[in-house]
Design a protein around this motif. Structure first.
Motif, PDB file in Angstrom:
ATOM      1  N   ALA A  17       0.825  -1.204   0.000  1.00 51.51           N
ATOM      2  CA  ALA A  17       0.000   0.000   0.000  1.00 51.51           C
ATOM      3  C   ALA A  17       0.864   1.260   0.000  1.00 51.51           C
ATOM      4  O   ALA A  17       0.569   2.234  -0.698  1.00 51.51           O
ATOM      5  CB  ALA A  17      -0.946  -0.010   1.191  1.00 51.51           C
ATOM      6  N   ILE A  18       1.921   1.257   0.781  1.00 51.48           N
ATOM      7  CA  ILE A  18       2.820   2.406   0.842  1.00 51.48           C
ATOM      8  C   ILE A  18       3.487   2.633  -0.520  1.00 51.48           C
ATOM      9  O   ILE A  18       3.570   3.768  -1.023  1.00 51.48           O
ATOM     10  CB  ILE A  18       3.868   2.219   1.954  1.00 51.48           C
ATOM     11  CG1 ILE A  18       3.194   2.308   3.319  1.00 51.48           C
ATOM     12  CG2 ILE A  18       4.968   3.271   1.832  1.00 51.48           C
ATOM     13  CD1 ILE A  18       4.094   1.944   4.478  1.00 51.48           C
ATOM     14  N   LEU A  20       2.355   1.669  -3.440  1.00 48.72           N
ATOM     15  CA  LEU A  20       1.307   2.102  -4.368  1.00 48.72           C
ATOM     16  C   LEU A  20       0.990   3.581  -4.188  1.00 48.72           C
ATOM     17  O   LEU A  20       0.873   4.334  -5.167  1.00 48.72           O
ATOM     18  CB  LEU A  20       0.050   1.245  -4.177  1.00 48.72           C
ATOM     19  CG  LEU A  20      -1.123   1.596  -5.086  1.00 48.72           C
ATOM     20  CD1 LEU A  20      -0.755   1.347  -6.546  1.00 48.72           C
ATOM     21  CD2 LEU A  20      -2.356   0.814  -4.696  1.00 48.72           C
ATOM     22  N   ILE A  21       0.885   4.026  -2.958  1.00 50.77           N
ATOM     23  CA  ILE A  21       0.607   5.450  -2.692  1.00 50.77           C
ATOM     24  C   ILE A  21       1.761   6.310  -3.194  1.00 50.77           C
ATOM     25  O   ILE A  21       1.545   7.376  -3.777  1.00 50.77           O
ATOM     26  CB  ILE A  21       0.339   5.662  -1.186  1.00 50.77           C
ATOM     27  CG1 ILE A  21      -1.002   5.026  -0.797  1.00 50.77           C
ATOM     28  CG2 ILE A  21       0.356   7.133  -0.833  1.00 50.77           C
ATOM     29  CD1 ILE A  21      -1.265   5.000   0.688  1.00 50.77           C
ATOM     30  N   VAL A  24       1.422   6.634  -6.934  1.00 50.26           N
ATOM     31  CA  VAL A  24       0.308   7.516  -7.286  1.00 50.26           C
ATOM     32  C   VAL A  24       0.700   8.985  -7.083  1.00 50.26           C
ATOM     33  O   VAL A  24       0.416   9.841  -7.914  1.00 50.26           O
ATOM     34  CB  VAL A  24      -0.960   7.143  -6.479  1.00 50.26           C
ATOM     35  CG1 VAL A  24      -2.028   8.203  -6.614  1.00 50.26           C
ATOM     36  CG2 VAL A  24      -1.483   5.791  -6.911  1.00 50.26           C
ATOM     37  N   VAL A  25       1.366   9.284  -5.977  1.00 48.10           N
ATOM     38  CA  VAL A  25       1.784  10.666  -5.699  1.00 48.10           C
ATOM     39  C   VAL A  25       2.798  11.134  -6.750  1.00 48.10           C
ATOM     40  O   VAL A  25       2.691  12.244  -7.293  1.00 48.10           O
ATOM     41  CB  VAL A  25       2.356  10.779  -4.268  1.00 48.10           C
ATOM     42  CG1 VAL A  25       3.050  12.122  -4.062  1.00 48.10           C
ATOM     43  CG2 VAL A  25       1.258  10.593  -3.246  1.00 48.10           C
TER      44      VAL A  25
END
Length: 191
Positions: A17-18, A20-21, A24-25
């Motif tokens: 998740a980290i 992936l975030i 995205v950022v």
């Protein structure tokens, strides 16, 4: 002793998740930069096109016939007259800063709008001053005899080009042929 065994299965979801975030950022920042650069480039291209169109087209246009006046028994041209107005969508032009070049196969002369060889008569003037505004018209009379065009340089059957050169924009060429016969002091429309 099973309780002392190290179990890493719970951290893989959080780590994914980290990551992936972070992707995205980074993608959002990159797309913002690319879109900003694209908008800036588009704006500059639009300004360039508008400037180019303004300089490629003439600010003034011919309105009506081109006339020449016969000069004495020499079968030459004394005056060349024509009407000017602003081109569609054009900005105001200072009439005194327009240049005029008269050329034949034998001679070329250039004068400015404030020359003694250029007579400017307002046919329709809405506002005072030297600016040619929309819906205004001016008659330009060039003294070709005074400019040195005699029967040797501008006579019957000669082709002449009058270039109207506004301070901004392209020159307006006016190409005409002098008639086969000239009678003083008559005026002739030339084609």
């Amino acid at each position: 002793m099973n309780s002392l065994k190290n179990n890493d299965e719970g951290f893989t979801g959080l780590e994914a998740a980290i990551v992936l975030i972070a992707f995205v950022v980074v993608a959002a920042v990159f797309s913002y930069v690319v879109l900003g650069a694209g908008f800036f480039t588009t704006q500059k291209a639009q300004e360039t096109v508008h400037t180019s169109v303004g300089q490629a087209t003439s600010a003034v246009e011919l309105s009506g016939p081109v006339m020449v006046q016969a000069n004495g028994a020499s079968n030459s041209v004394k005056n060349v007259s024509f009407y000017l107005q602003l081109a569609a969508g054009g900005n105001a032009v200072d009439i005194s800063k327009i240049g005029y070049t008269v050329s034949t196969s034998k001679m070329v002369k250039t004068v400015q709008g404030d020359s003694p060889y250029v007579a400017i008569s307002w046919v329709k003037q809405i506002s005072s001053g030297n600016l040619l505004d929309p819906r205004e018209m001016v008659l330009i009379d060039l003294d070709t005899a005074g400019m040195g065009f005699t029967s040797d340089y501008l006579a019957v059957n000669d082709k002449m080009i009058v270039e109207v050169k506004p301070p901004i924009g392209a020159a307006l060429p006016i190409q005409r042929t002098i008639p086969a016969a000239l009678n003083t002091p008559n005026w002739y429309e030339v084609y």
